[in-house]
Design an enzyme around this catalytic site. Sequence first.
Site, short mmCIF file in Angstrom:
data_model
loop_
_atom_site.label_atom_id
_atom_site.label_comp_id
_atom_site.label_asym_id
_atom_site.label_seq_id
_atom_site.Cartn_x
_atom_site.Cartn_y
_atom_site.Cartn_z
N LYS A 45 0.81 -1.22 0.00
CA LYS A 45 0.00 0.00 0.00
C LYS A 45 0.84 1.27 0.00
O LYS A 45 0.55 2.23 -0.68
CB LYS A 45 -0.86 0.04 1.28
CG LYS A 45 -2.18 -0.66 1.18
CD LYS A 45 -3.12 -0.23 2.31
CE LYS A 45 -2.53 -0.45 3.70
NZ LYS A 45 -3.47 -0.29 4.80
N LYS A 48 6.43 1.13 2.10
CA LYS A 48 7.36 1.07 3.24
C LYS A 48 6.77 0.15 4.29
O LYS A 48 5.55 -0.04 4.37
CB LYS A 48 7.62 2.46 3.81
CG LYS A 48 6.39 3.17 4.32
CD LYS A 48 6.76 4.50 4.95
CE LYS A 48 5.50 5.22 5.25
NZ LYS A 48 5.10 5.84 6.30
#
Length: 132
Positions: A45, A48
């Site tokens: 998403k 990270k």
Amino acid sequence: MKKRIITFGTFDLLHIGHLNILKRAKQMGGHLIVGISTDQLNFNKKAKKPIYSQEERLQLIEALGVVDEVFYEESLALKRTYIIEHRADILVMGNDWAGKFDEFSDICEVTYFPRTPSISSSEIIEIVRQTK
Ligand code: CTP
């Protein structure tokens, strides 16, 4: 009979905004189930990984007195399946998601609570970065 309430989130760097929404969800009168998004899902998403691993995030949420059950949310596409599998009567989300989960109102009640102002995991990360 006790209602079954489900909510989802990353819950990285556990903070008061997280606790507030979980407490409010629990106050709806029942059994609170929390889907913790996996590291991989977060990576997909947001490109990270969270600061705390999925195991740490799950353990922290599981240890809260207001939470009855936890599981890993591995895919956004499985939300309907998770709601059905956990036999949830109510889906609770913060109002940053307002309207985004209305499609599930055919299988459960969908409720959005106001976010706690002035705090988020991203903001904590930013503050820590700046004070290094
Ligand atoms: N939440 C809230 N109030 C806040 C922060 C989060 O009510 N101040 C709620 C969100 O609306 C969501 C749940 O807590 O229903 C989990 O949110 P999450 O995205 O993990 O937390 P954030 O602090 O918003 O994380 P980020 O900054 O990475 O978006």
